[in-house]
Design a protein around this motif. Structure first.
Motif, short mmCIF file in Angstrom:
data_model
loop_
_atom_site.label_atom_id
_atom_site.label_comp_id
_atom_site.label_asym_id
_atom_site.label_seq_id
_atom_site.Cartn_x
_atom_site.Cartn_y
_atom_site.Cartn_z
N ALA A 249 0.82 -1.21 0.00
CA ALA A 249 0.00 0.00 0.00
C ALA A 249 0.86 1.26 0.00
O ALA A 249 0.39 2.33 -0.42
CB ALA A 249 -0.93 0.01 1.21
N ALA A 250 2.09 1.14 0.47
CA ALA A 250 3.01 2.29 0.51
C ALA A 250 4.42 1.76 0.24
O ALA A 250 5.24 1.65 1.15
CB ALA A 250 2.95 2.98 1.86
N PRO A 251 4.72 1.40 -1.00
CA PRO A 251 6.00 0.74 -1.32
C PRO A 251 7.21 1.53 -0.83
O PRO A 251 7.35 2.73 -1.11
CB PRO A 251 5.97 0.66 -2.86
N GLY A 252 8.07 0.85 -0.08
CA GLY A 252 9.29 1.47 0.41
C GLY A 252 9.10 2.45 1.55
O GLY A 252 10.07 3.05 2.02
N ARG A 253 7.88 2.59 2.06
CA ARG A 253 7.61 3.59 3.10
C ARG A 253 7.16 2.97 4.41
O ARG A 253 7.19 3.64 5.44
CB ARG A 253 6.55 4.58 2.61
N VAL A 254 6.73 1.71 4.38
CA VAL A 254 6.19 1.06 5.57
C VAL A 254 6.77 -0.34 5.70
O VAL A 254 6.83 -1.10 4.72
CB VAL A 254 4.65 0.97 5.48
N THR A 294 -3.41 1.95 12.79
CA THR A 294 -2.24 2.64 13.36
C THR A 294 -1.48 3.39 12.27
O THR A 294 -1.10 4.55 12.43
CB THR A 294 -1.31 1.62 14.04
N LEU A 295 -1.27 2.73 11.14
CA LEU A 295 -0.57 3.38 10.03
C LEU A 295 -1.38 4.55 9.48
O LEU A 295 -0.83 5.59 9.10
CB LEU A 295 -0.26 2.37 8.93
N SER A 296 -2.70 4.41 9.48
CA SER A 296 -3.55 5.52 9.05
C SER A 296 -3.35 6.72 9.96
O SER A 296 -3.20 7.86 9.48
CB SER A 296 -5.02 5.08 9.07
N ASP A 303 0.30 12.78 5.11
CA ASP A 303 -0.12 12.25 3.80
C ASP A 303 -1.55 11.75 3.94
O ASP A 303 -1.80 10.58 4.22
CB ASP A 303 0.81 11.12 3.37
N GLY A 304 -2.50 12.64 3.71
CA GLY A 304 -3.90 12.32 3.91
C GLY A 304 -4.39 11.19 3.01
O GLY A 304 -5.18 10.34 3.44
N ALA A 305 -3.91 11.17 1.75
CA ALA A 305 -4.36 10.13 0.83
C ALA A 305 -3.91 8.76 1.30
O ALA A 305 -4.67 7.78 1.23
CB ALA A 305 -3.84 10.42 -0.57
N LEU A 306 -2.67 8.68 1.77
CA LEU A 306 -2.16 7.40 2.26
C LEU A 306 -2.88 6.99 3.55
O LEU A 306 -3.18 5.81 3.77
CB LEU A 306 -0.65 7.48 2.50
N ALA A 307 -3.18 7.98 4.39
CA ALA A 307 -3.92 7.68 5.61
C ALA A 307 -5.27 7.07 5.28
O ALA A 307 -5.72 6.10 5.93
CB ALA A 307 -4.10 8.95 6.44
N GLU A 308 -5.94 7.59 4.25
CA GLU A 308 -7.23 7.03 3.85
C GLU A 308 -7.08 5.62 3.31
O GLU A 308 -7.94 4.75 3.54
CB GLU A 308 -7.87 7.93 2.79
#
Length: 334
Positions: A249-254, A294-296, A303-308
């Motif tokens: 869902a968030a490549p390389g970020r999580v 938790t990640l949201s 990063d609102g879009a990623l939070a959603e």
């Protein structure tokens, strides 16, 4: 102790069941950025800290000596599904060190993925220790022992050099000292396991992700393992697994890693944060919902879009045998 987080399971418009959980999100200095539940009770992290356990594989030079690539390192941190690719890769890692399946001491079980287990049964194949979800981690242990010229038999024992290095790394990252009052036990794959409060594990992941609060060598090793898992999430888990969905869902970020009995740990490297959570009743469906929530929350401000996106992953629609939606799993509030 603060109020537990509640994960609800609904049917129709009513809450049918509730799970309670604790959560810590920490920075490298050990500060709790946010948390809930009992943050003082020691928790066995189970497989959620396999990155900690794999640190000596890199720090001793064994990973480079045996030519481990990113997928090999991810498998060394894996709770894999026993799929053909996992089994074959674990076997290849052992072969590089002149070893084979009989040298493993993790025990044998059918793959946790029902479809994979059914396929083996249909083909008349009995599982071996290579199908154990921890076989990649154990292959890393054995490759390290051979690299250092150590006896491989009994490598799962607490007094073996392999496990002494592992316990030292865990103590360094969490502050919980093995043999000095921290609860101890034996994990499902036969190695020692040590309990610590959730903030200790969250802080450890924040330190490895950021390189702060640890030696430069340990920071490089930890980040290399985390980066490998983020690059090769399937090798660390398997088809359709929650860990894979979260990292893709968030490549390389999580980075996110599950553990038995409702545990999840991970890190958000760009923010220098680590997290650890535990569902009180050990329910995986609760921990998987909470880790996404938790990640949201972690990304809500930046990063609102990623939070959603993670918020959507935190809710699972429940369907009956006809495929009709009947309810959902959701985090009540976070």
């Amino acid at each position: 102790m603060s109020q537990d987080i509640v994960i609800e399971v609904t049917r129709g418009n009513a809450v049918e069941s509730r799970h309670r959980a604790s959560l810590a999100v920490c920075d490298p200095q050990g500060r709790v950025v946010f948390g809930a539940g009992d943050l003082e009770r020691p928790v066995f992290p189970r497989s959620a800290i396999k990155v900690f356990q794999a640190l000596p594989l890199i720090e001793t030079g064994a990973a480079d000596a045996w030519g481990f690539d990113a997928a090999d390192l991810a498998l060394s941190c894996a709770s894999h599904s026993g799929e053909e690719g996992h089994v074959a890769r674990a076997g290849r890692l052992l072969a590089r060190a002149g070893l084979g399946e009989p040298d493993l001491e993790c025990g044998c079980h059918w793959p946790f993925d029902p479809a994979v287990a059914r396929d083996l049964a249909r083909r008349g194949i009995e599982p071996t220790q290579l199908h154990n979800n921890c076989s990649g981690k154990h292959a890393g242990f054995l490759c390290t022992a051979v690299h250092l010229g150590e006896e491989t038999r009994g490598y799962v024992g607490a007094e073996h050099p392999v496990q002494r290095r592992v316990s030292a790394a865990i103590s360094d990252l969490t502050g919980a000292r093995a043999g000095e009052g921290a609860p101890e036990g034996i994990d499902g794959c036969s190695i020692p396991t040590y309990a610590a409060p959730l903030p200790g594990f969250a802080t450890g992941f924040a330190r490895l992700a950021s390189g702060l609060g640890v030696s430069a060598e340990r920071g490089r090793a930890g980040r290399r393992l985390i980066d490998a898992c983020m690059a090769e999430p399937w090798a660390m888990a398997g088809t359709g697994r929650a860990c894979v969905r979260l990292m893709e869902a968030a490549p390389g970020r999580v980075f996110a890693k599950t553990g038995a009995e409702g545990v999840f740990c991970g890190a958000v490297p760009e923010l220098g944060l680590g997290f650890a959570l535990k569902a009180e009743d050990g329910a995986t469906r609760a921990s998987e919902a909470l880790v996404a929530a938790t990640l949201s929350r972690i990304f809500r401000a930046s990063d609102g879009a990623l939070a959603e996106r993670f918020d959507a992953l935190s809710r699972t629609i429940l369907r009956n045998w006809e495929g009709t939606p009947v309810g959902e799993i959701r985090v009540a509030e976070l």
